[in-house]
Design an enzyme around this catalytic site. Structure first.
Site, short mmCIF file in Angstrom:
data_model
loop_
_atom_site.label_atom_id
_atom_site.label_comp_id
_atom_site.label_asym_id
_atom_site.label_seq_id
_atom_site.Cartn_x
_atom_site.Cartn_y
_atom_site.Cartn_z
N HIS A 1 80.13 35.66 7.83
CA HIS A 1 78.96 35.69 6.95
C HIS A 1 78.94 36.94 6.08
O HIS A 1 77.89 37.59 5.96
CB HIS A 1 77.67 35.65 7.78
CG HIS A 1 77.48 34.39 8.55
ND1 HIS A 1 76.56 34.25 9.57
CD2 HIS A 1 78.07 33.18 8.45
CE1 HIS A 1 76.60 33.03 10.07
NE2 HIS A 1 77.52 32.36 9.41
C1 LIG Z 1 85.01 29.73 9.02
C2 LIG Z 1 83.60 29.81 8.51
C3 LIG Z 1 82.57 29.27 9.25
C4 LIG Z 1 81.26 29.36 8.79
N1 LIG Z 1 80.28 28.69 9.45
C5 LIG Z 1 79.05 28.62 8.90
C6 LIG Z 1 78.07 27.76 9.45
O1 LIG Z 1 78.30 27.01 10.40
N2 LIG Z 1 76.83 27.76 8.88
C7 LIG Z 1 76.52 28.57 7.83
O2 LIG Z 1 75.37 28.56 7.39
N3 LIG Z 1 77.44 29.38 7.28
C8 LIG Z 1 78.71 29.38 7.76
N4 LIG Z 1 79.66 30.14 7.16
C9 LIG Z 1 79.28 30.97 6.01
C10 LIG Z 1 79.07 30.18 4.73
O3 LIG Z 1 79.95 29.09 4.66
C11 LIG Z 1 79.25 31.14 3.55
O4 LIG Z 1 78.26 32.17 3.63
C12 LIG Z 1 79.11 30.47 2.21
O5 LIG Z 1 79.94 29.34 2.13
C13 LIG Z 1 79.46 31.46 1.10
O6 LIG Z 1 79.37 30.79 -0.13
P1 LIG Z 1 79.89 31.47 -1.47
O7 LIG Z 1 79.51 30.55 -2.57
O8 LIG Z 1 79.40 32.87 -1.52
O9 LIG Z 1 81.45 31.57 -1.30
P2 LIG Z 1 82.52 30.42 -1.00
O10 LIG Z 1 81.85 29.18 -0.53
O11 LIG Z 1 83.55 31.03 -0.13
O12 LIG Z 1 83.11 30.08 -2.44
C14 LIG Z 1 83.89 30.96 -3.19
C15 LIG Z 1 84.94 30.11 -3.92
O13 LIG Z 1 85.52 30.89 -4.95
C16 LIG Z 1 86.91 30.65 -4.96
N5 LIG Z 1 87.52 31.83 -5.58
C17 LIG Z 1 87.53 33.10 -5.12
N6 LIG Z 1 88.16 33.91 -5.99
C18 LIG Z 1 88.54 33.13 -7.02
C19 LIG Z 1 89.23 33.39 -8.25
N7 LIG Z 1 89.62 34.62 -8.57
N8 LIG Z 1 89.47 32.34 -9.07
C20 LIG Z 1 89.07 31.08 -8.77
N9 LIG Z 1 88.41 30.78 -7.62
C21 LIG Z 1 88.15 31.80 -6.77
C22 LIG Z 1 87.25 30.48 -3.50
O14 LIG Z 1 88.49 29.83 -3.33
C23 LIG Z 1 86.07 29.68 -3.00
O15 LIG Z 1 86.28 28.29 -3.15
C24 LIG Z 1 80.98 30.07 7.58
C25 LIG Z 1 82.02 30.60 6.84
C26 LIG Z 1 83.32 30.47 7.27
C27 LIG Z 1 84.44 31.04 6.43
#
Ligand SMILES: Cc1cc2nc3c(=O)[nH]c(=O)nc-3n(C[C@H](O)[C@H](O)[C@H](O)COP(=O)(O)OP(=O)(O)OC[C@H]3O[C@@H](n4cnc5c(N)ncnc54)[C@H](O)[C@@H]3O)c2cc1C
Length: 533
Positions: free
Chosen positions: A473
């Site tokens: 997280h």
């Molecule tokens: C293994 C795991 C288990 C989890 N379990 C839970 C759960 O059960 N419940 C819960 O509430 N939360 C959970 N979380 C946390 C939650 O999923 C994250 O907090 C949330 O998905 C973050 O969202 P985000 O949009 O910030 O980033 P992300 O969803 O990670 O999205 C970022 C995206 O940007 C892309 N990216 C990055 N850099 C670049 C670039 N330079 N160019 C193009 N694309 C790029 C990445 O590939 C990714 O697809 C978990 C996370 C993980 C990793």
């Protein structure tokens, strides 16, 4: 430069996919750039595949960035794996699917710091907008959004007896909806899936996308192109080399708590001295990459025949056959987590400060740092995780190289603050108390992890640095605020740069008291509403 879109969104994860879709639904031409591959495989979409996906390194590398922390100085110099989705849907495509909003006070605290428009009352419509809760919509919950939310069902007897034991040992109440009026108590876990399918943002927002939303997987952004203080596009890495794509209106960075600060820093937005050390021209001197923080948990496993699940290939294979023959008929159709509790330790002030995650499976210990297949104890077991939800320790994300293909240096500085260790230990002691209570004690054969030999509070405190691990997280690295520590303002605009916003988990000024996916999806909806004015 080719003009490709009104808006370019970088990263198709929990926030980015939502923003891109909402802008496209309003009629804008949107290009969504994603470094990872498409998500349309059973490995990603069948909820129970999360076991092999995370435990078999060859599978994990297909959808994960493969990041590790730097050596953690308060955790025996461990390098902790920082799994993070590199696939369409981002981490929402590979996460544990448990669905938690956090405590309403978390958002009121953000607003009290000057983040106008982010109190719980302000963000509630954005939470409701994305969800379809199985009970339907009400004052607190959404009933017709793209993300399906259900409760765990067919609880194992071990989980049922855990609920009884917790109520008896702590006096906490059974709470039918911890995402409703009150968070505190013990509850059946809610999860984002339905009908045997993961409800990621890819499934909910991208599968049926309109033609004016272009999704480009396997397209990594190398930097945001900034001309005269305005973001005008992005430079992407392709097989042909670098290419520039132009945005007529705005660039939105939703690359996650590691990807977003790295991309801003590569684009000249970050701590000036740090950028100069890599010969990067400074566009805006901002504390990008500071304020990294994360939840930690310590799993405790108890051998219990009533947990019913064994971490054995035979157990998995039989469910896979049954699930293939009849969709949504086995545990593979859902998240592995069954019960959650929000409780108060002796450190708590106004709200619960401890979360317990409960799953009827054994968990490999003491930690899962090594990039190998981890083999849990083969007995049926219940695992309860003492979870630190308000860590005080803060760390950083910094560049290790000006090469966008290189991983950043991730230093969450885990357990820097003694109170973080104390909270985890108090949670572990409380778990033992619950497991010794009448309704469950007779069903427990033995404590497998950490094991009864670690008896005293001091013994447990000694185990924390070796056993505490990320809940995945990470947040806070492009902090939203109105002071010197802020990277973005409350409208998510990067301070001092025109036409550029950040919207994802990185903007949280302080972490919410619960798993971060729901809050990040809310940030996606809230950002889209602000962009559309
Ligand atoms: C293994 C795991 C288990 C989890 N379990 C839970 C759960 O059960 N419940 C819960 O509430 N939360 C959970 N979380 C946390 C939650 O999923 C994250 O907090 C949330 O998905 C973050 O969202 P985000 O949009 O910030 O980033 P992300 O969803 O990670 O999205 C970022 C995206 O940007 C892309 N990216 C990055 N850099 C670049 C670039 N330079 N160019 C193009 N694309 C790029 C990445 O590939 C990714 O697809 C978990 C996370 C993980 C990793």
């Amino acid at each position: 430069m080719t003009e490709v879109a009104d808006y370019i969104v970088v990263g198709s994860g929990s926030a980015g996919a939502i923003i891109a879709r909402r802008l496209a639904d309003a009629g804008a031409a949107v290009t969504l750039l994603e470094a990872g591959r498409r998500d349309n495989t059973r490995l990603v979409r069948k909820p129970g595949m999360i076991g092999p996906l995370h435990s078999v390194p060859q599978l994990k590398q297909i959808v994960d960035w493969g990041h590790y922390t730097v050596e953690q100085k308060h955790a025996l110099a461990r390098k902790v794996p920082m799994t993070h989705g590199k696939v369409v849907g981002g981490s929402s495509s590979i996460n544990g699917m448990v669905f938690v909003r956090g405590n309403r006070k978390n958002f009121d605290d953000w607003a009290a710091e000057g983040n106008t428009g982010w109190s719980y009352e302000d963000v509630l419509p954005s939470f409701k907008k994305f969800e379809s809760f199985e009970d339907g919509g009400n004052e607190w919950r959404g009933g017709d959004g793209p993300i399906k939310v259900i409760r765990a069902r067919d609880l194992t007897p071990a989980s049922e007896s855990f609920i009884e034991a917790l109520v008896q040992a702590t006096g906490a109440r059974r709470n039918p909806d911890y995402n409703g009026a009150e968070q505190e108590g013990v509850s059946i876990f809610q999860q984002s899936n339905s009908n045997g399918l993961r409800s990621s943002t890819a499934v909910g927002y991208l599968d049926d996308r309109p033609a004016n939303l272009t999704v480009l997987p396997k397209t990594q952004v190398a930097r945001v192109v900034i001309e005269n203080g305005r973001a005008v596009g992005v430079e992407i890495l392709t097989v042909r080399g670098r290419e520039v794509l132009r945005a007529a209106r705005e660039v939105i960075v939703s690359a996650g708590a590691f990807g977003s600060p790295q991309l801003l820093q590569l684009s000249g937005i970050g701590p000036a001295d740090h950028l100069r050390a890599f010969d990067i021209d400074v566009v805006a001197d901002l504390p990008v990459g500071d304020n990294l923080h994360d939840h930690l948990f310590v799993p405790m496993s108890f051998a219990m025949p009533t947990a019913l699940h064994r971490s054995s290939p035979g157990h998995f294979a039989s469910a896979l056959v049954r699930e293939t023959l009849r969709n949504n008929s086995t545990w593979l159709a859902r998240s592995v987590f069954e019960v959650v509790s929000f409780l108060r330790t002796s450190q708590a002030k106004d709200i619960p400060d401890l979360q317990l995650h409960v799953l009827p499976w054994s968990y490999p210990g003491p930690n899962q740092d090594a990039p190998i297949r981890h083999v849990p104890d083969p007995r049926c077991a219940l695992t309860v995780m003492s979870t630190l939800i308000y860590p005080r320790s803060r760390g950083t994300v910094r560049l290790l190289s000006a090469d966008p293909a290189a991983a950043p240096a991730i230093d969450p500085n885990y357990l820097d603050e003694q109170v973080d260790v104390d909270t985890l230990v108090e949670g572990m002691e409380l778990i033992r108390e619950i497991m010794a209570a009448g309704p469950i004690a007779g069903a427990v054969d033995t404590e497998v992890q950490p094991g009864a030999q670690h008896r005293t509070r001091a013994d447990l405190a000694k185990e924390v640095p070796n056993r505490a691990t990320t809940v995945y997280h990470p947040v806070g690295t492009c902090r939203m605020g109105v002071d010197e520590r802020a990277v973005v303002d409350p409208t998510l605009r990067v301070r001092g740069v025109e036409g550029l916003r950040v919207a994802d988990a990185s903007i949280m000024p302080s972490i919410v008291g619960g798993n971060t996916n729901a809050t990040t999806m809310m940030i996606g909806e809230h950002a889209a509403a602000m962009l559309l004015g």
